[in-house]
Design an enzyme around this catalytic site. Structure first.
Site, PDB file in Angstrom:
ATOM      1  N   GLU A 116       0.846  -1.192   0.000  1.00 14.90           N
ATOM      2  CA  GLU A 116       0.000   0.000   0.000  1.00 14.90           C
ATOM      3  C   GLU A 116       0.882   1.243   0.000  1.00 14.90           C
ATOM      4  O   GLU A 116       1.775   1.384   0.833  1.00 14.90           O
ATOM      5  CB  GLU A 116      -0.924  -0.007   1.217  1.00 14.90           C
ATOM      6  CG  GLU A 116      -1.824  -1.232   1.228  1.00 14.90           C
ATOM      7  CD  GLU A 116      -3.106  -1.023   2.005  1.00 14.90           C
ATOM      8  OE1 GLU A 116      -3.704   0.067   1.903  1.00 14.90           O
ATOM      9  OE2 GLU A 116      -3.503  -1.958   2.707  1.00 14.90           O
TER      10      GLU A 116
HETATM   11  C1  LIG Z   1      -5.772  -9.671   7.747  1.00 14.89           C
HETATM   12  C2  LIG Z   1      -4.658  -8.669   7.619  1.00 14.89           C
HETATM   13  C3  LIG Z   1      -4.592  -7.864   6.504  1.00 14.89           C
HETATM   14  C4  LIG Z   1      -3.572  -6.927   6.369  1.00 14.89           C
HETATM   15  N1  LIG Z   1      -3.458  -6.245   5.194  1.00 14.89           N
HETATM   16  C5  LIG Z   1      -2.367  -5.482   4.991  1.00 14.89           C
HETATM   17  C6  LIG Z   1      -2.082  -4.989   3.692  1.00 14.89           C
HETATM   18  O1  LIG Z   1      -2.780  -5.314   2.730  1.00 14.89           O
HETATM   19  N2  LIG Z   1      -1.008  -4.176   3.535  1.00 14.89           N
HETATM   20  C7  LIG Z   1      -0.189  -3.855   4.589  1.00 14.89           C
HETATM   21  O2  LIG Z   1       0.773  -3.116   4.396  1.00 14.89           O
HETATM   22  N3  LIG Z   1      -0.420  -4.360   5.822  1.00 14.89           N
HETATM   23  C8  LIG Z   1      -1.464  -5.178   6.031  1.00 14.89           C
HETATM   24  N4  LIG Z   1      -1.655  -5.766   7.248  1.00 14.89           N
HETATM   25  C9  LIG Z   1      -0.773  -5.369   8.369  1.00 14.89           C
HETATM   26  C10 LIG Z   1       0.588  -6.065   8.348  1.00 14.89           C
HETATM   27  O3  LIG Z   1       0.429  -7.423   8.091  1.00 14.89           O
HETATM   28  C11 LIG Z   1       1.236  -5.874   9.703  1.00 14.89           C
HETATM   29  O4  LIG Z   1       1.310  -4.489   9.994  1.00 14.89           O
HETATM   30  C12 LIG Z   1       2.655  -6.422   9.816  1.00 14.89           C
HETATM   31  O5  LIG Z   1       2.803  -7.651   9.154  1.00 14.89           O
HETATM   32  C13 LIG Z   1       2.980  -6.574  11.293  1.00 14.89           C
HETATM   33  O6  LIG Z   1       4.304  -7.025  11.509  1.00 14.89           O
HETATM   34  P1  LIG Z   1       4.869  -7.051  12.988  1.00 14.89           P
HETATM   35  O7  LIG Z   1       6.235  -7.589  12.946  1.00 14.89           O
HETATM   36  O8  LIG Z   1       4.648  -5.747  13.629  1.00 14.89           O
HETATM   37  O9  LIG Z   1       3.906  -8.061  13.793  1.00 14.89           O
HETATM   38  P2  LIG Z   1       3.655  -9.634  13.600  1.00 14.89           P
HETATM   39  O10 LIG Z   1       3.652  -9.991  12.176  1.00 14.89           O
HETATM   40  O11 LIG Z   1       2.417  -9.922  14.385  1.00 14.89           O
HETATM   41  O12 LIG Z   1       4.916 -10.299  14.298  1.00 14.89           O
HETATM   42  C14 LIG Z   1       4.966 -10.573  15.674  1.00 14.89           C
HETATM   43  C15 LIG Z   1       5.365 -12.024  15.869  1.00 14.89           C
HETATM   44  O13 LIG Z   1       5.357 -12.296  17.279  1.00 14.89           O
HETATM   45  C16 LIG Z   1       4.900 -13.613  17.472  1.00 14.89           C
HETATM   46  N5  LIG Z   1       4.438 -13.735  18.857  1.00 14.89           N
HETATM   47  C17 LIG Z   1       3.288 -13.301  19.416  1.00 14.89           C
HETATM   48  N6  LIG Z   1       3.257 -13.588  20.732  1.00 14.89           N
HETATM   49  C18 LIG Z   1       4.416 -14.217  21.014  1.00 14.89           C
HETATM   50  C19 LIG Z   1       4.981 -14.752  22.209  1.00 14.89           C
HETATM   51  N7  LIG Z   1       4.321 -14.699  23.369  1.00 14.89           N
HETATM   52  N8  LIG Z   1       6.205 -15.334  22.139  1.00 14.89           N
HETATM   53  C20 LIG Z   1       6.890 -15.396  20.971  1.00 14.89           C
HETATM   54  N9  LIG Z   1       6.403 -14.898  19.825  1.00 14.89           N
HETATM   55  C21 LIG Z   1       5.183 -14.305  19.840  1.00 14.89           C
HETATM   56  C22 LIG Z   1       3.812 -13.779  16.444  1.00 14.89           C
HETATM   57  O14 LIG Z   1       3.576 -15.141  16.164  1.00 14.89           O
HETATM   58  C23 LIG Z   1       4.401 -13.026  15.246  1.00 14.89           C
HETATM   59  O15 LIG Z   1       5.119 -13.899  14.402  1.00 14.89           O
HETATM   60  C24 LIG Z   1      -2.629  -6.750   7.399  1.00 14.89           C
HETATM   61  C25 LIG Z   1      -2.691  -7.566   8.527  1.00 14.89           C
HETATM   62  C26 LIG Z   1      -3.673  -8.543   8.626  1.00 14.89           C
HETATM   63  C27 LIG Z   1      -3.643  -9.494   9.788  1.00 14.89           C
END
Ligand SMILES: Cc1cc2nc3c(=O)[nH]c(=O)nc-3n(C[C@H](O)[C@H](O)[C@H](O)COP(=O)(O)OP(=O)(O)OC[C@H]3O[C@@H](n4cnc5c(N)ncnc54)[C@H](O)[C@@H]3O)c2cc1C
Ligand SMILES: *[C@@H]1O[C@H](CO)[C@@H](O)[C@H](O)[C@H]1NC(C)=O
Ligand SMILES: *[C@@H]1O[C@H](CO)[C@@H](O)[C@H](O)[C@H]1NC(C)=O
Length: 501
Positions: free
Chosen positions: A97
């Site tokens: 996006e």
């Molecule tokens: C349905 C959906 C649609 C989306 N659509 C878009 C889109 O089209 N375009 C876009 O840019 N963004 C989109 N997003 C948002 C985007 O996916 C997220 O902002 C991004 O992937 C988040 O990354 P992160 O590393 O912050 O979190 P996460 O990907 O959540 O990483 C955190 C990790 O921590 C792990 N974890 C959790 N609790 C524990 C624990 N207690 N111990 C060890 N590990 C743990 C989880 O398993 C996960 O792997 C979407 C998200 C979703 C769910």
């Protein structure tokens, strides 16, 4: 009001306490500081985009004594492909996006480096594809008018937003902005267009969403208005794998074999002190390090899955609990044949129900998955929570009724359905953060702020791009740099500007 003032006082006292503690730490513990400067160890909780990017940034800075603990059996987190009806589809992030603007979205660069198969999402003709409850299409001129009205209201909102105090103290909701313009959608077409322009992006309704922090949205004003749908059998998450491969050991088949990445490790407790951290996992193992980087979603931080010892300070908990974890549900349904319009200008269609948010936004995926006969319908918020709790058969029956309404009684029955349940999942508790009315810059900085040796990253800590893949990516870099500055330069204080200055 009274409560807010009290909270502010408590927060200021606690912040200055923490600051003095940090100062004391610097003065009193030269030995630990030297030790950690030469070969510091860091535990990273979570291997999604932000955790992997934080680890890579640390690694690139020479901090290679890292241990990544991931709860699930895969990296990528909310970028996750699943096999459905013989193809890999994305149950999490799907689009890049913010493309074709004045700055280049770093995720777009990565997607192109990897040659990820992607499709420009063309919404131009959506006004011709708005179905009535009870059958038939709405006149495109009527839908067009509703879309133009939203554009006018947003234009007004942008001007108003620019006059508001930067701290956010005068922020209003998107709904209040609509009321100021005397345009509160109140019929099925108005509501579905409102949903399509608001909820379909933020996964929460206009009464919840902050105007100042979403109108205009930095993602689109900086990186461009266009969005591209990733439909690659390797999965959108291969972007995260690609980054991981640059600093973790892999075998000949490019599987990660680095012992510094541990899967199926559910972190349940983080003890922290001035001298280090101890992390406990559900299997009873203990891991010690100098620092910890927590990348779990803000939804998870709002639960007690991870116990912090001592408890996180009051100001931190309040800030974390005030932000929103929204729910956005992408339901995929397969049919024996295609019975919906195909060809140019038909990809996206709307269902204008009297019940706002009832199976409102549809996408036919003939370009992405030719011959698969798959539709994608998106629901959010309360509908998501309701649907997560009912059987897939019940959801399928509701969807069939809506489709019969749009395309007639004689359409074939769906043969398969996939309903992701991000909200019920204890490792996510929702899909992405949304900036609610009532949270200003000050509180947002508190969400990002480290607490002693506990650092935070994740999409919800991204200064301008919370909720997005590129937000997670940039936040991983930013949070790692904060830690590097502390480790290498002894600059461990995180500056939070005062609330209303
Ligand atoms: C349905 C959906 C649609 C989306 N659509 C878009 C889109 O089209 N375009 C876009 O840019 N963004 C989109 N997003 C948002 C985007 O996916 C997220 O902002 C991004 O992937 C988040 O990354 P992160 O590393 O912050 O979190 P996460 O990907 O959540 O990483 C955190 C990790 O921590 C792990 N974890 C959790 N609790 C524990 C624990 N207690 N111990 C060890 N590990 C743990 C989880 O398993 C996960 O792997 C979407 C998200 C979703 C769910
Ligand atoms: C669809 O649009 C593309 C690009 O605008 C065009 O090249 C193509 O001819 C169109 N196809 C049909 C069937 O109209
Ligand atoms: C817009 O959609 C309608 C209805 O699905 C379709 O008939 C028409 O050809 C499309 N127009 C364009 C310009 O793509």
């Amino acid at each position: 009001m009274k409560k807010e003032i009290m909270g502010r006082r408590v927060a200021i006292v606690v912040v200055s306490l923490v600051q003095s503690l940090l100062l004391l730490l610097l003065v009193l513990s030269p030995t630990t500081t030297t030790a950690t400067r030469t070969n510091p160890s860091v535990i990273i909780v979570g291997a999604g985009m932000s955790g992997i990017m934080a680890a890579k940034t640390l690694s690139d800075a020479g901090i290679t004594n890292i241990q990544i603990l991931e709860a699930t059996d895969h990296i990528g987190g909310r970028m996750h492909k699943v096999s459905f009806a013989g193809i890999n589809i994305e149950i999490g992030a799907n689009w890049v996006e913010g493309v074709n603007g004045k700055e280049v979205n770093p995720i777009w660069t990565l997607a192109n480096d990897l040659n990820l198969r992607n499709f420009f999402s063309d919404f131009d003709n959506v006004s011709s594809n708005c179905y009535k409850q009870g059958g038939g299409l709405h006149k495109s001129s009527v839908v067009e008018k509703a879309i133009e009205t939203v554009d006018e209201v947003n234009g007004f909102g942008e001007k108003l937003g620019a006059t508001l105090h930067p701290s956010g103290k005068d922020d209003i909701s998107v709904l209040t902005m609509q009321r100021l313009m005397n345009h509160v959608p109140s019929d099925p077409v108005g509501m579905v267009v409102d949903y399509y322009t608001s909820d379909y992006e933020f996964a929460e309704p206009p009464r919840v969403t902050s105007m100042q922090n979403t109108v205009p949205l930095a993602t689109f004003s900086n990186f461009g208005e266009d969005i591209y749908f990733v439909a690659d059998q390797r999965g959108y998450g291969s972007v995260v794998e690609h980054l991981a491969h640059q600093f973790l050991k892999t075998d000949k088949k490019s599987n990660i074999v680095d012992p510094r990445l541990m899967l199926n490790k559910v972190v349940r407790e983080i003890s922290y002190s001035k001298s280090g951290v101890t992390v406990m996992t559900e299997d009873g193992k203990k891991y010690e390090a100098d620092y910890v980087m927590v990348s779990v979603s803000i939804g998870v931080l709002q639960t007690h899955l991870i116990k912090f010892k001592p408890d996180l300070p009051h100001w931190k908990i309040l800030a974390l609990y005030q932000f929103d974890m929204a729910v956005y549900t992408k339901i995929f349904i397969k049919f024996p044949k295609t019975f919906w319009p195909t060809g140019n200008g038909t990809e996206f269609f709307l269902y204008a129900s009297e019940r706002r948010g009832y199976y409102p936004i549809w996408q036919q995926l003939e370009r992405q998955y030719p011959g698969a006969n798959v539709l994608l319908v998106t629901v959010t918020d309360e509908e998501s929570r309701r649907i997560e709790q009912q059987s897939n058969a019940a959801t399928k029956a509701e969807i069939m009724d809506v489709l019969r309404d749009m395309f007639g009684k004689n359409i074939p029955e769906a043969t398969d359905i996939l309903v992701p349940r991000w909200w019920s999942d204890r490792f996510y508790k929702g899909t992405f953060s949304n900036w609610p009315i009532g949270v200003n810059r000050y509180e947002f900085d508190q969400i990002r702020a480290p607490v002693d040796r506990v650092y935070f990253t994740g999409e919800h800590t991204s200064e301008y791009y919370n909720g997005y893949v590129h937000g997670a990516y940039l936040a991983g870099i930013d949070s790692a740099n904060m830690m590097i500055k502390c480790i290498k330069k002894g600059m461990c204080k995180f500056h939070i500007p005062a609330k209303y200055t």
